[in-house]
Design an enzyme around this catalytic site. Structure first.
Site, PDB file in Angstrom:
ATOM      1  N   ARG A  75     -33.792  30.447  -2.372  1.00 10.74           N
ATOM      2  CA  ARG A  75     -33.732  29.515  -3.463  1.00 10.74           C
ATOM      3  C   ARG A  75     -33.320  29.642  -4.723  1.00 10.74           C
ATOM      4  O   ARG A  75     -33.793  31.100  -5.114  1.00 10.74           O
ATOM      5  CB  ARG A  75     -34.927  28.512  -3.214  1.00 10.74           C
ATOM      6  CG  ARG A  75     -36.161  29.168  -4.303  1.00 10.74           C
ATOM      7  CD  ARG A  75     -37.431  28.378  -4.175  1.00 10.74           C
ATOM      8  NE  ARG A  75     -37.615  27.496  -5.151  1.00 10.74           N
ATOM      9  CZ  ARG A  75     -38.136  28.065  -6.492  1.00 10.74           C
ATOM     10  NH1 ARG A  75     -38.393  29.265  -6.755  1.00 10.74           N
ATOM     11  NH2 ARG A  75     -38.317  27.305  -7.469  1.00 10.74           N
ATOM     12  N   ASP A  84     -41.851  32.287  -6.993  1.00  9.04           N
ATOM     13  CA  ASP A  84     -41.677  33.732  -6.344  1.00  9.04           C
ATOM     14  C   ASP A  84     -42.893  34.396  -6.616  1.00  9.04           C
ATOM     15  O   ASP A  84     -43.398  35.030  -5.862  1.00  9.04           O
ATOM     16  CB  ASP A  84     -40.337  34.391  -6.891  1.00  9.04           C
ATOM     17  CG  ASP A  84     -39.006  33.830  -6.728  1.00  9.04           C
ATOM     18  OD1 ASP A  84     -38.985  33.368  -5.303  1.00  9.04           O
ATOM     19  OD2 ASP A  84     -38.202  33.628  -7.351  1.00  9.04           O
ATOM     20  N   ASP A 117     -37.498  37.752  -4.924  1.00 12.43           N
ATOM     21  CA  ASP A 117     -37.193  36.540  -4.567  1.00 12.43           C
ATOM     22  C   ASP A 117     -37.905  36.140  -3.102  1.00 12.43           C
ATOM     23  O   ASP A 117     -37.937  36.827  -2.140  1.00 12.43           O
ATOM     24  CB  ASP A 117     -35.645  36.061  -4.491  1.00 12.43           C
ATOM     25  CG  ASP A 117     -34.858  36.064  -5.743  1.00 12.43           C
ATOM     26  OD1 ASP A 117     -35.743  35.733  -6.823  1.00 12.43           O
ATOM     27  OD2 ASP A 117     -33.704  36.517  -5.684  1.00 12.43           O
TER      28      ASP A 117
END
Length: 134
Positions: A75, A84, A117
């Site tokens: 994403r 995150d 991430d």
């Protein structure tokens, strides 16, 4: 916010307790406060959240906002790294499910990623449910 898909129908259909995120400050993970439908107070970056008197809770399922996603369920957020950091901390403590809520047009072939991430577990969009390829 920003033309995002509206999470309220999913929240209204949920049978259990609900919580909403609070941005405590730049570079910090999100905090979640129990929400029982009471009036929200203004927060950072144009958000609204439950008042400070609402108890903090640890969610097991998160509806995660996004700018874009890809078939690997990477994403792209808004650049602050809040989700995150938050997902990394929650996942280190136990199981948590991250659901991206998006429009199908937000899917891109491939997003650039970095080591910090966090992947989504699935994406729900106006065309259905998207799971990781493979």
């Amino acid at each position: 916010m920003r033309g995002e898909a509206d999470p309220r129908p999913a929240m209204e259909a949920h049978d259990g307790p609900l919580c909403l995120p609070v941005v405590p400050g730049r570079g910090q993970p999100l905090v979640f406060r129990l929400w029982r439908g009471e009036a929200l107070v203004p927060g950072s970056f144009g958000t609204s959240h439950p008042p400070d008197s609402a108890p903090e809770v640890t969610p097991e399922v998160l509806i995660v906002p996004l700018v874009a996603f890809d078939g690997g369920l990477n994403r792209l957020g808004y650049g602050g790294g809040y989700y995150d950091r938050t997902l990394a901390g929650l996942r280190a403590a136990g199981p948590v499910t991250a659901i991206g809520l998006a429009w199908a047009v937000q899917e891109l072939p491939l997003l650039p990623t970095d080591r910090h991430d966090q992947l989504l577990d699935l994406v729900v969009n106006d065309r259905g449910i998207r799971r990781a390829a493979g």
